[in-house]
Structure formats: C-alpha cells, structure tokens
Design an enzyme around this catalytic site. Structure first.
Site, PDB file in Angstrom:
ATOM      1  N   ASN A  10      43.719  29.962  31.576  1.00 11.92           N
ATOM      2  CA  ASN A  10      43.245  29.403  30.291  1.00 11.92           C
ATOM      3  C   ASN A  10      43.116  30.289  29.042  1.00 11.92           C
ATOM      4  O   ASN A  10      42.798  30.109  28.114  1.00 11.92           O
ATOM      5  CB  ASN A  10      41.874  28.811  30.480  1.00 11.92           C
ATOM      6  CG  ASN A  10      40.702  29.958  30.666  1.00 11.92           C
ATOM      7  OD1 ASN A  10      41.107  31.082  30.831  1.00 11.92           O
ATOM      8  ND2 ASN A  10      39.421  29.570  30.719  1.00 11.92           N
ATOM      9  N   ASP A  17      42.029  33.031  28.209  1.00  9.18           N
ATOM     10  CA  ASP A  17      41.044  34.050  27.666  1.00  9.18           C
ATOM     11  C   ASP A  17      40.921  35.547  28.051  1.00  9.18           C
ATOM     12  O   ASP A  17      39.960  36.095  27.474  1.00  9.18           O
ATOM     13  CB  ASP A  17      39.512  33.315  27.966  1.00  9.18           C
ATOM     14  CG  ASP A  17      39.364  33.452  29.522  1.00  9.18           C
ATOM     15  OD1 ASP A  17      39.950  33.988  30.234  1.00  9.18           O
ATOM     16  OD2 ASP A  17      38.204  33.071  29.997  1.00  9.18           O
ATOM     17  N   ASP A  58      40.844  33.646  36.557  1.00 15.30           N
ATOM     18  CA  ASP A  58      40.058  32.641  36.844  1.00 15.30           C
ATOM     19  C   ASP A  58      40.512  31.952  38.051  1.00 15.30           C
ATOM     20  O   ASP A  58      41.423  32.428  38.961  1.00 15.30           O
ATOM     21  CB  ASP A  58      39.681  31.767  35.885  1.00 15.30           C
ATOM     22  CG  ASP A  58      41.003  31.219  35.345  1.00 15.30           C
ATOM     23  OD1 ASP A  58      42.280  30.853  35.965  1.00 15.30           O
ATOM     24  OD2 ASP A  58      41.371  31.194  33.827  1.00 15.30           O
ATOM     25  N   GLU A  60      31.286  46.534  54.432  1.00 18.06           N
ATOM     26  CA  GLU A  60      31.609  47.849  53.691  1.00 18.06           C
ATOM     27  C   GLU A  60      30.703  48.977  53.780  1.00 18.06           C
ATOM     28  O   GLU A  60      29.493  48.594  53.663  1.00 18.06           O
ATOM     29  CB  GLU A  60      31.983  47.489  52.052  1.00 18.06           C
ATOM     30  CG  GLU A  60      32.310  48.547  51.386  1.00 18.06           C
ATOM     31  CD  GLU A  60      31.728  48.765  49.899  1.00 18.06           C
ATOM     32  OE1 GLU A  60      32.641  49.524  49.268  1.00 18.06           O
ATOM     33  OE2 GLU A  60      30.645  48.320  49.724  1.00 18.06           O
ATOM     34  N   HIS A  75      39.710  47.014  45.287  1.00 21.04           N
ATOM     35  CA  HIS A  75      39.311  47.239  43.880  1.00 21.04           C
ATOM     36  C   HIS A  75      38.715  48.440  43.481  1.00 21.04           C
ATOM     37  O   HIS A  75      38.350  48.700  42.266  1.00 21.04           O
ATOM     38  CB  HIS A  75      38.577  45.974  43.546  1.00 21.04           C
ATOM     39  CG  HIS A  75      37.287  46.084  44.066  1.00 21.04           C
ATOM     40  ND1 HIS A  75      37.269  45.892  45.520  1.00 21.04           N
ATOM     41  CD2 HIS A  75      35.946  46.050  43.795  1.00 21.04           C
ATOM     42  CE1 HIS A  75      35.941  45.957  46.036  1.00 21.04           C
ATOM     43  NE2 HIS A  75      35.232  46.034  44.922  1.00 21.04           N
TER      44      HIS A  75
END
Ligand code: NOJ
Length: 561
Positions: free
Chosen positions: A23, A25, A29, A256, A329
């Site tokens: 979208n 921004d 998403d 984790e 990540h």
C-alpha cells in the site's frame, strides 16, 4: 528415529516489515505477503514462519506485543491475515507464528494494570522487586544495553526487562498468567495456524533468588544468563504447555534458545519428553564473538565451525532434532558472514546453502537468502533502525576516545539491520519493495541482486535453492541419514557424509577462495556415483574423486551406492 512431516520440510522465514509493501506506506504488510505466495511456492518451501504481526508499538519491531489477538495496523487487518492463511493452505503451505511470551510490550493491558498498583490482580503477571541499597535489585544487564531493571515511580519498585524497557518480562511462576498464555495459543491454533516459533523460550523460568551475576572487569552490568537461560522450572513449564496445548494439534514447534547447550537441547527435543520438536542454538552464529559479544567480530576458523556443527549433529543424532540456519532477522547476511560477498558471492551463497541443507535437521531460509542478499554498508548511524544497534552505539559513544567509524565497521559486520533491509524484488526504485519511502534503506546493490534477475537466470542462487529443496523430497538420506564429518582438521574444506541403509551422500564444500585438491578415495571405492547437485558446471557423474580439484567456494554432492 520417527518419520515426521516437519523433519522433511523446508521453512522460509518472513520478516513482514521488510518483505513486500502493498500500500505504499514504506512498510511491508500482510497483503504484500499474499501477493508473493506463488513466488514462494515456486521456490518450493513447505512452511512459512512469520515474524510477529501482532499489534505492537514497535519498540522492537513487533517483538513487543501490545495485543496478542490483534494484527498490527501497519500490516493490515485480521481479515488480511485470514486471507493469507487461507491462500497459503490452498497452496499447501503451512504457517508458523512467532510466539513471544517471555515478555510483552509495556503497553499491553496486563502491564498497564500491573504497574498501576501493588495490589492490582495483574501485579504478579510481571516481575517486580524493590531496589537494593538505592539501586537496581541486581546487576543483570539488558540484551539491549544498560540495566535489565527499570524503576517505576508509581509503586516505587523495579520491573525486569531482559530486552528493552518497553518489553517487561512476564512472570511464569504465576499459574494464571500461564493459563492465559495457553488460551491465547489455542485461539491461534484453532484459527488454523500450523505451529509456533517460540521467542527466547528458554528464558521463561528465572532463578527466584535473582542473585547478582559475575561481571566482566570494569563493567557495571553482567550477563545474568546463568540465572534465567534454562532456569529451574523451564522443562516443567514446557511440558505443561505441551500437555495443555501443543499435544492436541499436529503442528511444528521450534524454540529459540540463546545459550542452550547440546545436553539441554536433548531434553527440550527428545520425543519421549513431550516438550518441543527442535531448538535454535546460537553457537555457530557466535563464532568470532569476543568479550563485547558480537560487536568484537574477531576472526574465526573453519575447524571451529565444523566442530560446532558436528557436535550438534552427533549430539542430537539419537534423540532430538536440529534446526539448521545461517540467517534470520537477527543475524548478518550469511554470504557476508560465512562466505564471500565479493567476486564469489553467487558461488559461496550456493556452497553455504548446500552445506546447510545436506545436514541432518530442518533447514530454514531467511527472506533474501535465496537470492544471495548481502550485508549493507550503512553510511551513518542515522540510517540504522534496530534498537539493539542504536542503544549499543549510544552507550559506546559515551566512552572517551571512541571512534564512530570503528563502531560503524562493527555494525556493518554484525548489526541486525543487515538482515532487515527490504527484499530486493527488481531493479526499479526501492527495489520494487514499495512505491513510498522504505522504513529502512534498500541495499544499494539491488540493481545487481534482485528476484527478477534471479528468476531470469537458470544458474542463479534461487534455482540452486529450488533444486536443494526438490532433492530433499527425493533423497531420504538427506533427511534421515546419519552424519559423519570427514577431514576434521582441514581449514578449507568442510566435507561430510550422510548414511542411510546402503546409500551414502558425500557432501564437499570449499570455504576458501583458493583451488583445493583432496582425495575421497576411501569413501568412493567400489561404489557407483551420481552427481546430485553442484555449483560447478564442469562437474560430471564420472568425476575421479580419488584426486579431485575443488574450485573456490565450490560445492558438490554425490550419491554413492
Ligand atoms: C529474539 C528475537 O529474534 C529478537 O528479534 C528480539 O529482539 C528478541 N528475541 C526479544 O524478543
């Protein structure tokens, strides 16, 4: 060793903020993910692990949850989530959620109540202590710099936060809290999700004496890990969670676990103990860490890497199960960390892929790894967004004589932001990630490294991963075979075999930028050989493995029968 779908699967991790923005921004998403499902299907993965998508003020990009039952507005709505799940299931993809239950956001309703008064019924959902001699209750440091305790004026006590101040630790001693968590887990499982990746799950049980920990010389705060990683009740809590929730569903569970040892991991993952299926350990990604942890970024040796991987392979051979990863990540890009992101980027990305996927365990691919994305030379601290990086930089800059260029070097090598730059989809502006301004800059190399290019090139890293994933479906030895290390003392070549019944897989990986000559005569003698996968076009089935020249960062896998 039992046969299980989650042992035969390959898992792909999505960090939604950086995956695909639908979208404009500047923030990835859920709809953006749904749009890319056919791409992931083409890659061939079986399961997607989604980093947190719950409502959050984003102090730690969603690992600080404000409402477990709501989707983060920036990511979309619950309808978008349901659509994603539905579209995944249609394509026979499974969805694993991130479960963050060591802590919540300080904006979670439980914490808002908890901090309101000492007599509030939710007070005990978190860990509150009075100060000691006008200071924190003990000397534990937070993983994100400074003390792990935050003073709260309202009730004149401190709360524990092993991560940021906005991530207060939950008190797992409290049975009501545990029941609430189990109910929340069931709510998601009943919605149809296929499992949980459990954030720092070995930190749940704290040593109730909360003692000081031994600090490094000259340091005010210490790593308190000895008193909360594998704490006294951790196995009891996970067995309870298993009994009350997990055992009712056919799902995937992975914990984790920073600081976990092989011995502990056996207990967490042995099937007859009914806790979890697999754990993420941190030993190989900790290579080259020094007294300041990862920021020291010291040199490491291939023999050290082999020793660690082999210890885990052999340690969980009979009981338990490994998860296999180079990237996620929180880690710098594998090709920059363990390979060569210069002239041998593609070669080494493929070599690392084969080296990992041929081991015993369930392999994880982190978004962008399948096209060989690299670390990012952040030009200044202003370009960084990660709270761990920013806090560390700020602390260090307070010291006298610290050179910011040196800190940036360390950030370039090890910061979590390296993994979090947007996925490079094509060569258009912002790599096709967004039509707006991306929340974190795109890696400047996106015109050279991107998905569109990878899909057009039959020799790309992408198609190598695709082939590895296909092989896993064909070769049972790749999943269930016994691992044995070869050439233990070798500083350039990582070689090992996988043995199942009469069949042997021979895996050879050159971790150096030089040609190497080795012999595999002992293993290949009297056997038929078939080349399964390689990143060297010249290699054939007929290779003489008695005296073989191995190209820089080459990898090859032969099936011997
Ligand atoms: C581990 C997660 O992977 C990391 O991103 C996060 O910052 C901490 N746990 C705290 O939740």
């Amino acid at each position: 060793m039992s046969v299980q779908w989650w042992k035969e699967s390959v898992i792909y991790q999505i960090y939604p903020r950086s995956f695909n923005d639908s979208n404009g921004d500047g923030i990835g998403d859920i709809k953006g993910i749904t749009l890319k499902l056919d791409y992931l299907k083409k890659l061939g993965v079986d399961v997607i692990w989604l980093s947190p998508v719950y409502d959050s003020p984003n102090d730690d990009n969603g690992y600080d949850i404000r409402d477990y039952h709501k989707i983060m507005e920036e990511f979309g709505s619950m309808e978008d989530f349901e659509e994603l799940l539905n579209e995944m299931h249609k394509r026979e993809l499974k969805l694993v959620m991130d479960l963050v239950v060591n802590h919540t956001s300080d904006e979670h309703a439980w914490f808002v109540e908890s901090r309101s008064s000492k007599s509030n019924p939710k007070r005990d959902y978190y860990i509150w202590k009075p100060g000691k001699d006008g200071r924190e209750p003990n000397n534990w440091g937070s993983a994100f710099s400074g003390s792990a305790w935050q003073y709260d004026e309202k009730t004149d006590e401190y709360y524990l936060h092993l991560f940021s101040k906005k991530q207060p630790d939950l008190n797992w001693e409290n049975p009501d809290l545990r029941e609430d968590i189990y109910q929340m887990m069931r709510w998601w499982l009943d919605k149809g999700v296929d499992g949980f990746r459990m954030d720092v799950i070995n930190f749940l049980s704290k040593d109730q004496r909360f003692p000081d920990s031994a600090a490094e010389p000259g340091q005010r705060f210490a790593d308190g890990g000895n008193f909360f990683a594998q704490g006294p009740r951790i196995h009891e809590f996970l067995q309870e969670m298993n009994r009350k929730v997990l055992s009712d569903y056919d799902i995937l569970t992975v914990g984790e676990m920073p600081g976990v040892t092989v011995e502990e991991a056996k207990k967490f993952t042995a099937e007859d103990r009914h806790e979890l299926q697999m754990v993420f350990h941190f030993e190989h990604v900790g290579l080259g860490n020094g007294p300041n942890g990862k920021w020291d970024n010291l040199p490491w040796k291939l023999t050290e890497l082999k020793e660690i991987m082999t210890k885990w392979q052999k340690g969980l051979e009979q009981k338990g199960w490994n998860s296999l990863y180079w990237n996620n990540h929180d880690q710098p890009r594998a090709v920059s960390r363990f390979g060569n992101d210069g002239p041998y980027r593609e070669q080494s990305a493929k070599m690392l892929a084969a080296c990992l996927h041929l081991m015993k365990g369930t392999p994880y691919i982190y978004q962008g790894e399948e096209i060989g994305m690299t670390n990012v030379p952040f030009p200044s601290i202003e370009e960084c967004r990660d709270i761990e990086t920013l806090n560390w930089y700020e602390e260090r800059m307070k010291e006298e004589g610290v050179d910011s260029a040196e800190l940036l070097e360390a950030i370039y090598a090890r910061s979590r932001d390296n993994a979090r730059t947007p996925v490079q989809w094509d060569s258009s502006k912002h790599a096709g990630f967004t039509t707006g301004e991306p929340w974190l800059q795109v890696n400047p190399n996106y015109q050279e490294i991107n998905v569109e290019k990878a899909l057009e090139d039959s020799e790309s890293v992408f198609y190598f991963y695709q082939k590895l994933i296909q092989l896993r479906k064909q070769e049972k030895a790749m999943v269930y075979g016994e691992y044995n290390l070869l050439l233990e003392e070798d500083e350039e070549i990582f070689a090992y075999t996988r043995l199942l019944d009469e069949e042997i897989l021979l895996v050879v990986c050159n971790f150096s930028s030089k040609e190497q000559k080795r012999s595999f005569a002992d293993i290949t003698k009297g056997k038929q050989q078939q080349l399964l996968i390689t990143n060297n076009k010249e290699r054939t089935d007929k290779e003489n493995l008695t005296e073989v020249t191995i190209q820089p960062y080459e990898t090859f896998v032969y099936k011997l029968t």
